[in-house]
Scaffold this active site. Structure first.
Site, PDB file in Angstrom:
ATOM      1  N   TYR A  50       0.641  -0.811   0.148  1.00 29.69           N
ATOM      2  CA  TYR A  50       0.235  -0.011  -0.217  1.00 29.69           C
ATOM      3  C   TYR A  50       0.717   1.813   0.390  1.00 29.69           C
ATOM      4  O   TYR A  50       0.815   2.383  -0.658  1.00 29.69           O
ATOM      5  CB  TYR A  50      -0.841  -0.146   1.537  1.00 29.69           C
ATOM      6  CG  TYR A  50      -2.038  -1.264   1.340  1.00 29.69           C
ATOM      7  CD1 TYR A  50      -2.560  -1.915   0.515  1.00 29.69           C
ATOM      8  CD2 TYR A  50      -2.929  -0.991   2.327  1.00 29.69           C
ATOM      9  CE1 TYR A  50      -3.647  -2.548   0.636  1.00 29.69           C
ATOM     10  CE2 TYR A  50      -4.050  -1.634   2.567  1.00 29.69           C
ATOM     11  CZ  TYR A  50      -4.465  -2.472   1.714  1.00 29.69           C
ATOM     12  OH  TYR A  50      -5.103  -3.819   1.684  1.00 29.69           O
ATOM     13  N   GLY A  51       1.688   0.542   0.721  1.00 32.72           N
ATOM     14  CA  GLY A  51       2.576   2.045   0.742  1.00 32.72           C
ATOM     15  C   GLY A  51       3.265   3.177  -0.310  1.00 32.72           C
ATOM     16  O   GLY A  51       3.340   4.315   0.133  1.00 32.72           O
ATOM     17  N   ASN A  82      -0.231  -0.102   9.396  1.00 37.20           N
ATOM     18  CA  ASN A  82       0.381   1.932   9.687  1.00 37.20           C
ATOM     19  C   ASN A  82      -0.315   2.772   8.782  1.00 37.20           C
ATOM     20  O   ASN A  82      -1.432   3.820   9.013  1.00 37.20           O
ATOM     21  CB  ASN A  82       1.578   2.101  10.189  1.00 37.20           C
ATOM     22  CG  ASN A  82       2.052   1.518  11.519  1.00 37.20           C
ATOM     23  OD1 ASN A  82       2.004   2.153  12.768  1.00 37.20           O
ATOM     24  ND2 ASN A  82       2.550   0.177  11.629  1.00 37.20           N
ATOM     25  N   CYS A 191       5.657   0.041  10.795  1.00 39.13           N
ATOM     26  CA  CYS A 191       4.984  -0.900   9.126  1.00 39.13           C
ATOM     27  C   CYS A 191       5.191  -2.408  10.112  1.00 39.13           C
ATOM     28  O   CYS A 191       6.033  -2.164  10.730  1.00 39.13           O
ATOM     29  CB  CYS A 191       5.691  -0.557   8.300  1.00 39.13           C
ATOM     30  SG  CYS A 191       5.112  -1.646   7.348  1.00 39.13           S
ATOM     31  N   HIS A 193       5.031  -4.854   8.958  1.00 34.02           N
ATOM     32  CA  HIS A 193       5.654  -5.716   8.177  1.00 34.02           C
ATOM     33  C   HIS A 193       7.423  -5.940   8.820  1.00 34.02           C
ATOM     34  O   HIS A 193       7.574  -6.676   8.693  1.00 34.02           O
ATOM     35  CB  HIS A 193       6.023  -5.807   6.926  1.00 34.02           C
ATOM     36  CG  HIS A 193       4.638  -6.229   6.398  1.00 34.02           C
ATOM     37  ND1 HIS A 193       3.435  -5.611   6.172  1.00 34.02           N
ATOM     38  CD2 HIS A 193       4.929  -7.429   4.926  1.00 34.02           C
ATOM     39  CE1 HIS A 193       3.018  -5.600   5.013  1.00 34.02           C
ATOM     40  NE2 HIS A 193       3.649  -6.677   4.586  1.00 34.02           N
TER      41      HIS A 193
HETATM   42  N1  DGL Z   1       2.280  -3.298   6.729  1.00 37.36           N
HETATM   43  C1  DGL Z   1       1.905  -1.674   6.852  1.00 37.36           C
HETATM   44  C2  DGL Z   1       2.434  -1.159   7.326  1.00 37.36           C
HETATM   45  O1  DGL Z   1       1.582  -0.980   8.431  1.00 37.36           O
HETATM   46  C3  DGL Z   1       2.527  -2.036   5.043  1.00 37.36           C
HETATM   47  C4  DGL Z   1       1.460  -1.231   4.294  1.00 37.36           C
HETATM   48  C5  DGL Z   1       2.470  -1.417   2.738  1.00 37.36           C
HETATM   49  O2  DGL Z   1       1.813  -2.790   2.427  1.00 37.36           O
HETATM   50  O3  DGL Z   1       3.070  -1.114   1.912  1.00 37.36           O
HETATM   51  O4  DGL Z   1       2.285  -0.185   7.026  1.00 37.36           O
END
Ligand code: DGL
Length: 280
Positions: A50-51, A82, A191, A193
């Site tokens: 998503y980032g 996040n 994040c 991850h």
């Molecule tokens: N786990 C997501 C977060 O806490 C990652 C976002 C992503 O997919 O870039 O922001």
């Protein structure tokens, strides 16, 4: 495609979701805090990361997963992302009547912990540029220097289960070395991850850096909300809280490839788990 009807027995469970597998770091803390609750986790891996996407895209996916979980009958939502919190939590709260517990970077605890007065916040591009996170820095960061650092590529490593190895180590050092040079002693893992890279970070930097992961605080807040709101189950025949003698079930879903997700999520979870495909 999985129909909500096939999940009827998960009515009254807790829904947890993320752009991908990273939210398992939060799910682990929730499982430990609520061992008797049924949990449903959705990883939106087909649409991750998503980032680097637009706020509109992230909001649309967040609302979609939120409403799918609601259609299953969950009694609370936990946004374990996040990035989604930083751009879409307001829209999610407007869409649903359910309690929403949402993760955000642990900036306040980092301010309390730093000795050097320099803090690094590691997160996705969307998170570090969000008004939400800039506001948290302004609110809690007086007298401290807070460096917001996007870490492109880290989410992809974790999505593939590449938690060790030279490539991972290089990509970790690429973003943390410059922060250490600036005097950072405390890193906020902003994040979900990133806690899965904690082992490699500690291997490189030893105990020189405090690493802050708010997963346990999220689980605690979820317990508090469930307690405080004393939520009445829609189905009056079900107990208000899960039966204390029965271990809760954990159902895992991915919008991506279920075989790959089963492999990677088992690795991250620490034991074999089955992941089902969800076409939303
Ligand atoms: N786990 C997501 C977060 O806490 C990652 C976002 C992503 O997919 O870039 O922001």
């Amino acid at each position: 495609m999985l129909e909500p009807s096939s999940l009827q027995s998960y009515n009254q469970s807790i829904g947890v979701f993320d752009s991908g597998v990273g939210g398992l770091s939060v799910l682990k803390a929730i499982r430990a805090a609520l061992p008797h609750e049924d949990l449903i986790y959705v990883a939106d891996s087909l649409f991750a990361p998503y980032g680097d996407k637009s706020p509109e895209y992230i909001t649309q996916r967040t609302l979609k997963l939120g409403s799918w979980l609601e259609s299953v009958g969950v009694r609370a939502l936990t946004l374990a992302c996040n990035t989604a919190t930083s751009v879409a939590v307001k829209a999610l709260r407007e869409q649903t009547q359910l309690p929403v517990v949402a993760i955000e970077p642990a900036i306040k605890p980092a301010v309390a912990l730093t000795q050097t007065g320099v803090i690094g916040v590691l997160a996705t591009q969307q998170t570090v540029q969000s008004e939400n996170v800039i506001g948290l820095c302004e609110l809690h960061g007086q007298g401290k220097r807070i460096i917001l650092q996007a870490c492109p590529g880290w989410v992809e490593l974790v999505e593939k289960g590449e938690l060790h190895g030279e490539k991972t180590q290089m990509l970790v050092q690429k973003f943390i070395d410059p922060l250490v040079d600036e005097g950072v002693d405390t890193l906020v893992l902003g994040c979900t991850h990133y806690p899965f890279l904690q082992f490699v970070i500690e291997r490189i930097y030893g105990k020189a850096l405090n690493l802050l992961d708010p997963a346990q605080a999220v689980a605690k807040e979820l317990v508090r909300r469930l307690d405080q709101l004393n939520i009445e189950p829609k189905n009056k025949e079900l107990p208000k809280f899960a039966e204390p003698s029965i271990a809760g079930r954990t159902r895992l879903m991915t919008t991506g490839d279920a075989t790959q997700a089963t492999q990677v999520m088992s690795q991250l979870w620490g034991e074999p788990i089955e992941v089902e495909h969800l076409g939303v």
